[in-house]
Design a protein around this motif. Structure first.
Motif, PDB file in Angstrom:
ATOM      1  N   MET A   1      -2.101  -7.459  -8.453  1.00 29.37           N
ATOM      2  CA  MET A   1      -2.206  -7.055  -7.054  1.00 29.37           C
ATOM      3  C   MET A   1      -1.048  -7.622  -6.231  1.00 29.37           C
ATOM      4  SD  MET A   1      -4.545  -4.934  -6.389  1.00 29.37           S
ATOM      5  CE  MET A   1      -5.489  -4.089  -7.669  1.00 29.37           C
ATOM      6  N   ASN A   2      -0.660  -8.855  -6.519  1.00 34.25           N
ATOM      7  CA  ASN A   2       0.510  -9.409  -5.844  1.00 34.25           C
ATOM      8  C   ASN A   2       1.756  -8.582  -6.152  1.00 34.25           C
ATOM      9  OD1 ASN A   2      -0.681 -11.549  -4.453  1.00 34.25           O
ATOM     10  ND2 ASN A   2      -0.458 -12.964  -6.170  1.00 34.25           N
ATOM     11  N   ARG A   3       1.872  -8.131  -7.390  1.00 34.66           N
ATOM     12  CA  ARG A   3       3.014  -7.303  -7.774  1.00 34.66           C
ATOM     13  C   ARG A   3       2.994  -5.972  -7.019  1.00 34.66           C
ATOM     14  NH1 ARG A   3       7.984  -6.038  -8.330  1.00 34.66           N
ATOM     15  NH2 ARG A   3       8.377  -4.331  -9.796  1.00 34.66           N
ATOM     16  N   LEU A   4       1.841  -5.326  -6.934  1.00 37.90           N
ATOM     17  CA  LEU A   4       1.749  -4.066  -6.191  1.00 37.90           C
ATOM     18  C   LEU A   4       2.041  -4.291  -4.710  1.00 37.90           C
ATOM     19  CD1 LEU A   4      -1.388  -2.333  -7.791  1.00 37.90           C
ATOM     20  CD2 LEU A   4       1.031  -1.962  -8.319  1.00 37.90           C
ATOM     21  N   GLY A   5       1.572  -5.414  -4.182  1.00 37.95           N
ATOM     22  CA  GLY A   5       1.856  -5.731  -2.789  1.00 37.95           C
ATOM     23  C   GLY A   5       3.339  -5.927  -2.544  1.00 37.95           C
ATOM     24  N   GLU A   6       4.012  -6.537  -3.504  1.00 43.58           N
ATOM     25  CA  GLU A   6       5.461  -6.744  -3.412  1.00 43.58           C
ATOM     26  C   GLU A   6       6.187  -5.394  -3.404  1.00 43.58           C
ATOM     27  OE1 GLU A   6       8.907  -9.303  -5.793  1.00 43.58           O
ATOM     28  OE2 GLU A   6       6.896  -9.102  -6.611  1.00 43.58           O
ATOM     29  N   ILE A   7       5.749  -4.495  -4.262  1.00 38.87           N
ATOM     30  CA  ILE A   7       6.350  -3.151  -4.307  1.00 38.87           C
ATOM     31  C   ILE A   7       6.123  -2.425  -2.988  1.00 38.87           C
ATOM     32  CG2 ILE A   7       6.157  -0.874  -5.387  1.00 38.87           C
ATOM     33  CD1 ILE A   7       5.478  -2.352  -8.016  1.00 38.87           C
ATOM     34  N   ALA A   8       4.896  -2.482  -2.491  1.00 41.13           N
ATOM     35  CA  ALA A   8       4.575  -1.808  -1.225  1.00 41.13           C
ATOM     36  C   ALA A   8       5.445  -2.357  -0.097  1.00 41.13           C
ATOM     37  CB  ALA A   8       3.094  -1.988  -0.904  1.00 41.13           C
ATOM     38  N   ASN A   9       5.554  -3.678  -0.015  1.00 39.46           N
ATOM     39  CA  ASN A   9       6.368  -4.285   1.036  1.00 39.46           C
ATOM     40  C   ASN A   9       7.809  -3.794   0.990  1.00 39.46           C
ATOM     41  OD1 ASN A   9       4.204  -5.780   1.936  1.00 39.46           O
ATOM     42  ND2 ASN A   9       4.926  -7.734   1.131  1.00 39.46           N
ATOM     43  N   SER A  10       8.354  -3.644  -0.208  1.00 39.08           N
ATOM     44  CA  SER A  10       9.746  -3.208  -0.355  1.00 39.08           C
ATOM     45  C   SER A  10       9.950  -1.781   0.143  1.00 39.08           C
ATOM     46  CB  SER A  10      10.180  -3.315  -1.819  1.00 39.08           C
ATOM     47  OG  SER A  10       9.577  -2.301  -2.613  1.00 39.08           O
ATOM     48  N   MET A  11       8.827  -1.041   0.278  1.00 38.28           N
ATOM     49  CA  MET A  11       8.898   0.353   0.733  1.00 38.28           C
ATOM     50  C   MET A  11       8.409   0.512   2.172  1.00 38.28           C
ATOM     51  SD  MET A  11       7.553   2.155  -2.802  1.00 38.28           S
ATOM     52  CE  MET A  11       8.034   3.807  -2.314  1.00 38.28           C
ATOM     53  N   GLY A  12       8.162  -0.626   2.839  1.00 34.20           N
ATOM     54  CA  GLY A  12       7.713  -0.567   4.219  1.00 34.20           C
ATOM     55  C   GLY A  12       6.248  -0.223   4.384  1.00 34.20           C
ATOM     56  N   ILE A  13       5.478  -0.478   3.338  1.00 36.38           N
ATOM     57  CA  ILE A  13       4.035  -0.193   3.324  1.00 36.38           C
ATOM     58  C   ILE A  13       3.300  -1.513   3.082  1.00 36.38           C
ATOM     59  CG2 ILE A  13       2.180   1.108   2.193  1.00 36.38           C
ATOM     60  CD1 ILE A  13       4.062   3.038   3.415  1.00 36.38           C
ATOM     61  N   SER A  14       2.087  -1.644   3.605  1.00 38.77           N
ATOM     62  CA  SER A  14       1.253  -2.814   3.326  1.00 38.77           C
ATOM     63  C   SER A  14       0.104  -2.425   2.404  1.00 38.77           C
ATOM     64  CB  SER A  14       0.680  -3.396   4.628  1.00 38.77           C
ATOM     65  OG  SER A  14       1.690  -3.963   5.420  1.00 38.77           O
ATOM     66  N   LEU A  15      -0.100  -3.229   1.364  1.00 36.09           N
ATOM     67  CA  LEU A  15      -1.239  -3.038   0.475  1.00 36.09           C
ATOM     68  C   LEU A  15      -2.478  -3.653   1.105  1.00 36.09           C
ATOM     69  CD1 LEU A  15      -2.621  -2.401  -2.244  1.00 36.09           C
ATOM     70  CD2 LEU A  15      -1.756  -4.594  -3.085  1.00 36.09           C
ATOM     71  N   VAL A  16      -3.520  -2.855   1.275  1.00 33.84           N
ATOM     72  CA  VAL A  16      -4.807  -3.357   1.763  1.00 33.84           C
ATOM     73  C   VAL A  16      -5.849  -3.066   0.685  1.00 33.84           C
ATOM     74  CG1 VAL A  16      -4.271  -3.180   4.218  1.00 33.84           C
ATOM     75  CG2 VAL A  16      -5.220  -1.186   3.062  1.00 33.84           C
ATOM     76  N   TYR A  17      -6.670  -4.055   0.369  1.00 34.19           N
ATOM     77  CA  TYR A  17      -7.611  -3.900  -0.741  1.00 34.19           C
ATOM     78  C   TYR A  17      -8.987  -3.500  -0.230  1.00 34.19           C
ATOM     79  CZ  TYR A  17      -9.939  -4.330  -5.142  1.00 34.19           C
ATOM     80  OH  TYR A  17     -10.645  -4.020  -6.275  1.00 34.19           O
ATOM     81  N   HIS A  18      -9.521  -2.438  -0.845  1.00 39.07           N
ATOM     82  CA  HIS A  18     -10.821  -1.888  -0.455  1.00 39.07           C
ATOM     83  C   HIS A  18     -11.912  -2.399  -1.397  1.00 39.07           C
ATOM     84  CE1 HIS A  18     -13.968   0.594   0.894  1.00 39.07           C
ATOM     85  NE2 HIS A  18     -13.366   1.766   0.969  1.00 39.07           N
ATOM     86  N   HIS A  19     -12.647  -3.446  -0.961  1.00 36.05           N
ATOM     87  CA  HIS A  19     -13.849  -3.878  -1.699  1.00 36.05           C
ATOM     88  C   HIS A  19     -14.856  -2.740  -1.657  1.00 36.05           C
ATOM     89  CE1 HIS A  19     -15.969  -4.566   2.166  1.00 36.05           C
ATOM     90  NE2 HIS A  19     -14.768  -4.908   2.594  1.00 36.05           N
ATOM     91  N   HIS A  20     -15.603  -2.545  -2.741  1.00 35.83           N
ATOM     92  CA  HIS A  20     -16.390  -1.308  -2.854  1.00 35.83           C
ATOM     93  C   HIS A  20     -17.579  -1.518  -3.775  1.00 35.83           C
ATOM     94  CE1 HIS A  20     -17.206   2.986  -3.548  1.00 35.83           C
ATOM     95  NE2 HIS A  20     -16.286   3.297  -2.645  1.00 35.83           N
ATOM     96  N   MET A  21     -18.691  -0.893  -3.436  1.00 39.10           N
ATOM     97  CA  MET A  21     -19.875  -0.928  -4.299  1.00 39.10           C
ATOM     98  C   MET A  21     -19.540  -0.405  -5.697  1.00 39.10           C
ATOM     99  SD  MET A  21     -22.580  -2.190  -2.838  1.00 39.10           S
ATOM    100  CE  MET A  21     -23.780  -1.674  -4.067  1.00 39.10           C
ATOM    101  N   GLY A  22     -20.054  -1.111  -6.704  1.00 39.31           N
ATOM    102  CA  GLY A  22     -19.919  -0.656  -8.077  1.00 39.31           C
ATOM    103  C   GLY A  22     -18.606  -1.013  -8.741  1.00 39.31           C
ATOM    104  N   THR A  23     -17.758  -1.801  -8.044  1.00 43.65           N
ATOM    105  CA  THR A  23     -16.457  -2.166  -8.600  1.00 43.65           C
ATOM    106  C   THR A  23     -16.383  -3.670  -8.842  1.00 43.65           C
ATOM    107  OG1 THR A  23     -15.335  -2.564  -6.483  1.00 43.65           O
ATOM    108  CG2 THR A  23     -15.445  -0.280  -7.257  1.00 43.65           C
ATOM    109  N   VAL A  24     -15.258  -4.122  -9.373  1.00 47.12           N
ATOM    110  CA  VAL A  24     -15.125  -5.529  -9.735  1.00 47.12           C
ATOM    111  C   VAL A  24     -15.006  -6.455  -8.527  1.00 47.12           C
ATOM    112  CG1 VAL A  24     -14.181  -5.086 -12.030  1.00 47.12           C
ATOM    113  CG2 VAL A  24     -12.624  -5.242 -10.062  1.00 47.12           C
ATOM    114  N   VAL A  25     -14.708  -5.896  -7.362  1.00 49.44           N
ATOM    115  CA  VAL A  25     -14.714  -6.697  -6.129  1.00 49.44           C
ATOM    116  C   VAL A  25     -15.661  -6.027  -5.142  1.00 49.44           C
ATOM    117  CG1 VAL A  25     -13.375  -7.698  -4.244  1.00 49.44           C
ATOM    118  CG2 VAL A  25     -12.337  -7.473  -6.510  1.00 49.44           C
ATOM    119  N   GLN A  26     -16.865  -6.557  -5.087  1.00 50.14           N
ATOM    120  CA  GLN A  26     -17.937  -5.970  -4.281  1.00 50.14           C
ATOM    121  C   GLN A  26     -18.543  -6.990  -3.322  1.00 50.14           C
ATOM    122  OE1 GLN A  26     -21.217  -3.511  -6.106  1.00 50.14           O
ATOM    123  NE2 GLN A  26     -22.487  -5.286  -5.553  1.00 50.14           N
TER     124      GLN A  26
END
Length: 297
Positions: free
Chosen positions: A140-165
């Motif tokens: 996730m840190n790696r994806l966030g780094e990629i997003a930042n380099s493109m002027g985008i922010s990575l925001v994580y969506h916690h969600h029912m039924g997933t590994v971060v709930q």
């Protein structure tokens, strides 16, 4: 709330469901975005009926005074090669950049049961082990780094039924990720659904929240999902979710916490329901009226 800080949007999932396309199959893209604008919203997220050509999509939205706020990204950092995940992620960031969006909302779908029609959502959620947590956080840190380099922010969506709930899983995720690369998409409905203290979560991470989903629940339906061992998708069909002002959540404290934290960004009404039972325009208007009354925006 400070009106200049906030942009209000609504998700297209109320018109057509991405996971169950039969829900709202009769609703067109044009109807969806026209009714969003008619209800008084400024933007939206991306649905499965949206044109893939950014020029076509932008023209359609410009006519209605709408912007793209964010788009869901299904990550599989636990179960797919990282090069494949990065390739798909970069492609989506490029699309969002072309649309003028500044957020990409990731949700880890490895081992997810949210899309399984017959798997009880309260009984069968996958729990990551320590090695998986390490891989997840580094990825996730790696994806966030990629997003930042493109002027985008990575925001994580916690969600029912997933590994971060749960709140505990959100805590561990936030502790293990880099605040400069990784932010939280706060979703009131998903935390209320699994009986978590959503006010404590948003108060704790208000300074790392960069996107907000305003989602309400019908507790009697959630209890039915739990007692009858229904799946997440069956719960959607039964009407577990609804818009702010129609369920049990008092959003005033949520708005107050965000206001005190000087939150700047999008707040998106999101409530996947059966459009045949819950007319999307009617519920969009209901949500807009509630937000105007409670948040004064």
């Amino acid at each position: 709330m400070k009106r200049d800080n906030i942009k209000l949007g609504i998700a297209p999932i109320a018109w057509t469901n991405d996971d169950m396309p039969d829900l709202g199959s009769e609703n067109t893209f044009e109807q969806c975005v026209s009714e969003m604008a008619l209800a008084g919203f400024e933007g939206c997220e991306v649905g499965n009926k949206y044109p893939k050509d950014t020029r076509v999509l932008k023209a359609a939205l410009d006519m209605r005074g709408l912007q793209i706020a964010n788009q869901w990204f299904s990550s599989f950092v636990l179960t797919k090669p990282m090069e494949e995940v990065e390739r798909d992620f970069i492609r989506q960031c490029k699309f969002l950049k072309a649309m003028g969006a500044q957020r990409i909302g990731a949700s880890e779908q490895s081992h997810s049961i949210q899309g399984q029609m017959d798997t009880p959502v309260f009984d069968c959620k996958y729990v990551m082990n320590s090695a998986e947590w390490d891989r997840f956080a580094k990825s996730m840190n790696r994806l966030g780094e990629i997003a930042n380099s493109m002027g985008i922010s990575l925001v994580y969506h916690h969600h029912m039924g997933t590994v971060v709930q749960t709140a505990e899983e959100i805590d561990r995720m936030m502790e293990m990720t880099d605040r400069d690369k990784f932010s939280l998409l706060f979703d009131s409905g998903h935390l209320a659904y699994c009986n978590q203290d959503y006010l404590a979560v948003i108060a704790k991470y208000a300074d790392r929240v960069k996107h907000v989903h305003l989602k309400d629940i019908r507790p009697q339906v959630v209890e039915k999902v739990k007692s009858q061992k229904l799946s997440f998708l069956q719960g959607v069909r039964e009407g577990a979710f609804t818009v702010p002002g129609d369920g049990c959540i008092d959003f005033a404290p949520i708005f107050d916490i965000l206001d005190r934290a000087d939150y700047k960004g999008w707040m998106i009404v999101e409530a996947e329901q059966d459009p045949a039972k819950a007319n999307p325009l009617e519920y969009a208007l209901k949500a807009r009226q509630y937000i105007r009354k409670v948040a004064n925006i």
